[in-house]
Design an enzyme around this catalytic site. Structure first.
Site, PDB file in Angstrom:
ATOM      1  N   SER A  49       6.512  -5.671   7.270  1.00  0.00           N
ATOM      2  CA  SER A  49       5.850  -6.587   8.217  1.00  0.00           C
ATOM      3  C   SER A  49       6.533  -7.936   8.358  1.00  0.00           C
ATOM      4  O   SER A  49       5.953  -8.986   8.038  1.00  0.00           O
ATOM      5  CB  SER A  49       4.408  -6.770   7.782  1.00  0.00           C
TER       6      SER A  49
ATOM      7  N   ARG B 174       0.859  -1.185   0.000  1.00  0.00           N
ATOM      8  CA  ARG B 174       0.000   0.000   0.000  1.00  0.00           C
ATOM      9  C   ARG B 174       0.895   1.235   0.000  1.00  0.00           C
ATOM     10  O   ARG B 174       1.908   1.292   0.694  1.00  0.00           O
ATOM     11  CB  ARG B 174      -0.878   0.026   1.257  1.00  0.00           C
TER      12      ARG B 174
ATOM     13  N   ASP C 166       4.158  -3.793  11.183  1.00  0.00           N
ATOM     14  CA  ASP C 166       2.732  -3.425  11.039  1.00  0.00           C
ATOM     15  C   ASP C 166       1.993  -3.386  12.375  1.00  0.00           C
ATOM     16  O   ASP C 166       1.077  -2.589  12.567  1.00  0.00           O
ATOM     17  CB  ASP C 166       2.009  -4.336  10.029  1.00  0.00           C
TER      18      ASP C 166
HETATM   19  C1  GLC Z   1       4.501 -12.213  10.342  1.00  0.00           C
HETATM   20  C2  GLC Z   1       5.713 -11.301  10.538  1.00  0.00           C
HETATM   21  C3  GLC Z   1       5.397 -10.179  11.508  1.00  0.00           C
HETATM   22  C4  GLC Z   1       4.135  -9.455  11.072  1.00  0.00           C
HETATM   23  C5  GLC Z   1       2.990 -10.440  10.913  1.00  0.00           C
HETATM   24  C6  GLC Z   1       1.701  -9.783  10.445  1.00  0.00           C
HETATM   25  O1  GLC Z   1       4.241 -12.860  11.534  1.00  0.00           O
HETATM   26  O2  GLC Z   1       6.809 -12.053  11.007  1.00  0.00           O
HETATM   27  O3  GLC Z   1       6.467  -9.279  11.602  1.00  0.00           O
HETATM   28  O4  GLC Z   1       3.808  -8.493  12.030  1.00  0.00           O
HETATM   29  O5  GLC Z   1       3.362 -11.438   9.969  1.00  0.00           O
HETATM   30  O6  GLC Z   1       1.855  -9.185   9.208  1.00  0.00           O
END
Ligand code: GLC
Length: 451
Positions: free
Chosen positions: A142, A78, A196
């Site tokens: 993320s 995004r 995230d």
């Molecule tokens: C996975 C990643 C983590 C992230 C999650 C949600 O677990 O390792 O960093 O926050 O996905 O996207």
């Protein structure tokens, strides 16, 4: 014959219910283990919970400014233009979504960052962004990143479907700024690098100061929370440290939880075996695959889609959480599989499989949230707003209710002290807020004191 089939079918589904049971005793045990793993992780000892300091506390709600936010999650990128008004309100001025081509996830790392830079360029062109003004960028990445500062860190390892070479061990902010340079976008300054969950918490607490937990229930799953500095042993700091810092738990990797034969089969065939055990039982990337493995077994035993060719279901990850959600609302999920006729009995059995798999996911998620809340406040003396984003939570029918019932089962009246706060786009908006915090606060001790 028909009766025998129905009896066999029922026997299979009741065995399945047992395999996926996550009852009160297991929940209590999970919470105990979770707390021990949190403690170890915070102390810097080996633990399945990484407990990564984010080098930032919660915002005050007064942060202002205009930021470009990039949110690289599991399936989409995004690009957002976010305006923070400074009174707990944020406005999205422009937003674009780019689907990450699956082939890129396993390609050379540089190509992922080029794709991101190209997407920024496309978004600028679409909105005629003035590139002469100074552009501060907040990057939501993320994945488990060991933060070195508010705007830098090192990718520990990939999760979800990503395996791209040349990124693990490196700083995603540096890789991004090199790609921006390559694409003639060197005018952009990376002001924050954030997970995230941290973005979601920042967005939640910007609007509601009582919010101290951020959760993602989407392609992947994870959470973060505001921790007292004095409890973060792994950070070199004076013993008397005041204030708070957000901790990215990386709970997807929690490993003290009972797995059944389907979980083990999924894990063994996954791109990161033995990693992200809890995530593989909970998140949207995997629930469809678990359900597909169950369907394959039932078809093989002649209990479902009789006469269907098992090869139709042979492709890994062919069944998605979105299709499960369609079926749960009475729709036809089977079209992509080319199954000719789906009988009413087949539809009922498939829905039952989806219910069993998704309800365990919701209960595990609720138990993990309860664990974090109880870690922060063991007597539930305060109200806790939990900011939550992600498609499973936002869109899967019955998911929120199943989480809520699990909390009530576990905490009785105390469950009313835990409020779910939907935080759509929280991770992107929140990253902008983190960038604003970075611009205004120089050290974590500037952060407000936890109650
Ligand atoms: C996975 C990643 C983590 C992230 C999650 C949600 O677990 O390792 O960093 O926050 O996905 O996207």
């Amino acid at each position: 014959m028909q009766k025998i089939l129905i009896a066999d079918n029922e026997r299979f589904l009741s065995r399945l219910t047992e395999d996926f049971r996550f009852g009160p005793a297991e929940i209590a045990a999970m919470i105990g283990h979770f707390h021990r793993e949190m403690e170890r992780g915070l102390a810097g000892e080996p633990s399945s919970l990484k407990m990564i300091p984010a080098f930032v506390g919660r915002p005050t709600g007064a942060e202002r400014g205009r930021f470009l936010a990039l949110d690289l999650g599991g399936t989409n990128l995004r690009v957002l233009d976010v305006a923070l008004e400074g009174n707990g309100k944020a406005r999205i001025e422009a937003a674009d979504r780019f689907v990450i081509p699956p082939a890129l996830m396993g390609a050379d790392g540089e190509r992922i960052f080029d794709f991101i830079a190209d997407s920024v360029k496309a978004s600028f062109a679409r909105h005629q962004t003035d590139r002469r003004r100074s552009l501060k960028l907040a990057f939501t990445f993320s994945f488990p990143v060991e933060q070195l500062s508010i705007a830098s860190g090192k990718l520990i390892h990939w999760t979800k479907g990503f395996t791209a070479a040349g990124v693990e061990g490196r700083d995603p902010a540096v890789l991004l700024s090199e790609a921006l340079e390559r694409k003639d976008l060197g005018c952009i300054e990376i002001a924050a690098l954030t997970n995230d969950t941290v973005g979601t918490l920042a967005a939640g607490s910007y609007a509601d100061p009582s919010c101290a937990i951020g959760v993602i229930l989407g392609t992947g799953t994870n959470a973060c929370y505001a921790e007292r500095m004095a409890r973060i042993g792994r950070l070199a700091q004076p013993a008397s440290s005041a204030g708070e810092m957000i901790i990215n738990i990386e709970w997807g990797n929690f490993d003290k939880v009972r797995r059944n034969a389907y979980d083990l089969a999924l894990d063994a065939a996954s791109s990161h075996p033995e990693k992200q055990r809890l995530e593989k039982m909970v998140s949207g990337m995997y629930t469809g695959e678990i359900a597909r493995l169950v369907i394959v077994e039932m078809v093989r035993q002649g209990l479902l889609f009789r006469g269907a060719d098992p090869a139709w279901f042979a492709t890994s990850y062919a069944l998605t959480a979105e299709q499960m959600a369609i079926a749960a609302q009475g729709g036809d999920f089977s079209a992509p599989f080319g199954i000719g006729e789906v009988t009413a009995a087949d539809q009922t059995s498939a829905c039952e499989i989806f219910r069993i798999v998704s309800m365990r996911s919701a209960r595990l998620a609720a138990a993990a949230i309860a664990a974090v809340v109880l870690w922060m406040d063991k007597d539930l003396a305060h109200r806790h707003a939990v900011a939550i984003d992600g498609s499973l939570f936002q869109k899967y029918p019955g998911f929120k209710n199943a989480m809520r019932s699990c909390l009530v089962e576990l905490l009785g009246d105390g469950a009313a002290r835990i409020a779910f706060m939907p935080a759509q786009d929280g991770s992107g908006i929140g990253a902008a807020i983190i960038a604003a915090v970075a611009a205004s606060a120089s050290a974590p001790s500037d952060c407000r004191t936890i109650k």
